[in-house]
Design a protein around this motif. Sequence first.
Motif, PDB file in Angstrom:
ATOM      1  N   PRO A 173       0.712  -1.253   0.003  1.00 19.29           N
ATOM      2  CA  PRO A 173       0.294  -0.105   0.017  1.00 19.29           C
ATOM      3  C   PRO A 173       0.828   1.263  -0.031  1.00 19.29           C
ATOM      4  CG  PRO A 173      -0.977  -1.501   1.489  1.00 19.29           C
ATOM      5  CD  PRO A 173       0.545  -2.326   1.104  1.00 19.29           C
ATOM      6  N   TYR A 174       1.970   1.173   0.634  1.00 14.29           N
ATOM      7  CA  TYR A 174       2.800   2.459   0.835  1.00 14.29           C
ATOM      8  C   TYR A 174       3.460   2.632  -0.565  1.00 14.29           C
ATOM      9  CZ  TYR A 174       6.733   5.642   2.116  1.00 14.29           C
ATOM     10  OH  TYR A 174       7.464   6.415   2.020  1.00 14.29           O
ATOM     11  N   VAL A 175       3.651   1.898  -1.307  1.00 13.47           N
ATOM     12  CA  VAL A 175       4.248   2.207  -2.662  1.00 13.47           C
ATOM     13  C   VAL A 175       3.336   2.428  -3.641  1.00 13.47           C
ATOM     14  CG1 VAL A 175       5.354   0.983  -4.660  1.00 13.47           C
ATOM     15  CG2 VAL A 175       6.156   0.463  -2.510  1.00 13.47           C
ATOM     16  N   LYS A 176       2.036   2.015  -3.636  1.00 13.11           N
ATOM     17  CA  LYS A 176       0.904   2.517  -4.351  1.00 13.11           C
ATOM     18  C   LYS A 176       0.508   3.889  -4.054  1.00 13.11           C
ATOM     19  CE  LYS A 176      -1.572  -1.971  -4.661  1.00 13.11           C
ATOM     20  NZ  LYS A 176      -3.021  -2.549  -4.110  1.00 13.11           N
ATOM     21  N   GLN A 177       0.712   4.436  -2.823  1.00 13.97           N
ATOM     22  CA  GLN A 177       0.338   5.751  -2.598  1.00 13.97           C
ATOM     23  C   GLN A 177       1.653   6.756  -2.925  1.00 13.97           C
ATOM     24  OE1 GLN A 177      -0.650   6.046   1.856  1.00 13.97           O
ATOM     25  NE2 GLN A 177      -2.466   4.631   1.497  1.00 13.97           N
TER      26      GLN A 177
END
Length: 620
Positions: A122-126
Amino acid sequence: MADQLALSLRAWPPDDKTTESLPYLIARINEQRGSFRNITEASLEEEIRTAKAGEDEVPPADNDAFQDSQDDKTKGEELAVAREDIIKRVAEAYNTSSQALDLVSLLLTSHTPKVAEATVSPYVKQSIPFGSLGAEIMQATKEAEPEETSNDLVGLGWRMRSLTRSATSLLTSAARLEQEIERESTYWQQVLEVKEAGWPVSRLPGDRQALGVRFGFAEAHAEFRDRGLVALRRDADGNVKLDHGQRWRGEKRIRVRVVQDGKVLAESPTRSMEDDKTLSQRLLRARNSLFDEELYHELSREARNLVSQAVRCVGPNICFPYDADSQIDISLVDVAMEEPLGVSSEDSTIPSAIAISLRLLLSHAHHQNLQRRSQPPPPITDTPTARPFYSLLRPILEIIQHQSMWKTVQAEFDALKLALSTASFSFTPEETSSSLNLDRGTNGFPTDPSTAKTLINRLIRPHHSQMTLSLPNHTTLMLDMHTSFFPPTFGTSFQLTTTSSASESAIADMPQVMQFSTIEKLRKHIWYVTSLDTVAAFQATASASGWTQPSRYQAELQRKNGASRPRDRLSVNIDSDGLTASWVCSGKPGSRVWKSDSRAEDGVLSLVEVVKEQFERVGG
């Protein structure tokens, strides 16, 4: 040579730094002393004392002093520490694998974004948009050597390469400089030879960095005067090359030919007898070529104003008549493309003389330009002064016409002499002077024909020739023929001076000096005077027979032939056929011709003998 110092510009071979490196020294110590764990300060001090005391044996090291100390920690503490270390390492591995997974997934989003979206954190997606990271396959690099050693070797190689290049460049520059010095020496040596030969050398007006030599004529027309200055360039071998510019079209020469019915009878030589090995000889040939180009240009300008003298410009040729069935052709030819006809030197005498005379006349025109330029200039006017035509063809035409007329006169008198001598009368033509003969010093001309000034004076002055005619009855005719194409004559004129010793003759009543404009009038007058003089000479020899001249102005004699008979008549006539004697004896006519194309032979009767034979026989 033994007294020269040989200096090498290459680098010394490098030292082997591997023998001084720390890994190498540690390996040597381990091989000689064993492990560092067996070495203590006490053992080293003992070894030093033993070496000083001269003892060879070294006491063994105290292995007990080197035993590992007992760990005071308990076994539980060791397990706790090991557990924490394992947990830490597992966390690091998980974090590393997660980052690797995010990296691979992010790379896959450029190709299959839907598949890779499920594995991205999720962190990379954001934080990072999909498709922002790409990758490509690259060739694996070889395992590099230790950085420090590699840098030193690279630097040493570059230094050696630079020194080698510098040495090679210096040697090449030295060789090139030596060749350049040789080329410069050759160039300036040839320039000095040109200067010493008398050719003016100076800088070019348009290029102050280049040298030039002037071989043209300062008094020539502006177009040819400017072309007389060429640059002295240096070729690849250091020799001087003449840079004539774009207006140079090769070496040119004036060619003079004698043509009869389209066939070339003779021509002037166009190829120079000099070679072009030296620079002075090349300059001389270039000067002659430029001089002939100017000569042809001036001849073309003058020929347009000599149409009345039968001068025509037919294509590149300037034509004018030479004699009755031949003409002179003057043209400008390229020496490299001209092929000689192979005529003998005797056949080329006339065209060579004409070519040399034209060049002398152009040189004289240059001299007149210098004299005109040395005088004070005329007043300035609004009307531009036209450049005058040079008199180049006019003197040649004068000589040709004068020579042709003089040959015609000589042929006429020779024929008349032959006819009178056949009739036993004396007639002596004698040439006293002629401007065509260069071996005589007449009319103030110098007697040395080798000087150009003498030849030019003979060319530009009016031509005249003199001949003395001695007639049978002591009468003398002095013929002076004058030819000039300048005012007021514009052609050939004849002056005849008559001197007679017989005062009672009709010849004595004639004007002493008479002028004739054509040769036909002169010929008829001389025939008439010779006829009168021949009758007078015959009368002097036959006066005892009673011959008398009824009219002083007629070449006729009469005598009485008894009271019942008509008068005997005898007349003499001279024309182109010869001497004709016509008579009437006792009413019977007769005649006899002594032709001008036959010679006196044995058995041929003279005029006196014919008269005696015809008249005395009848009278007897």
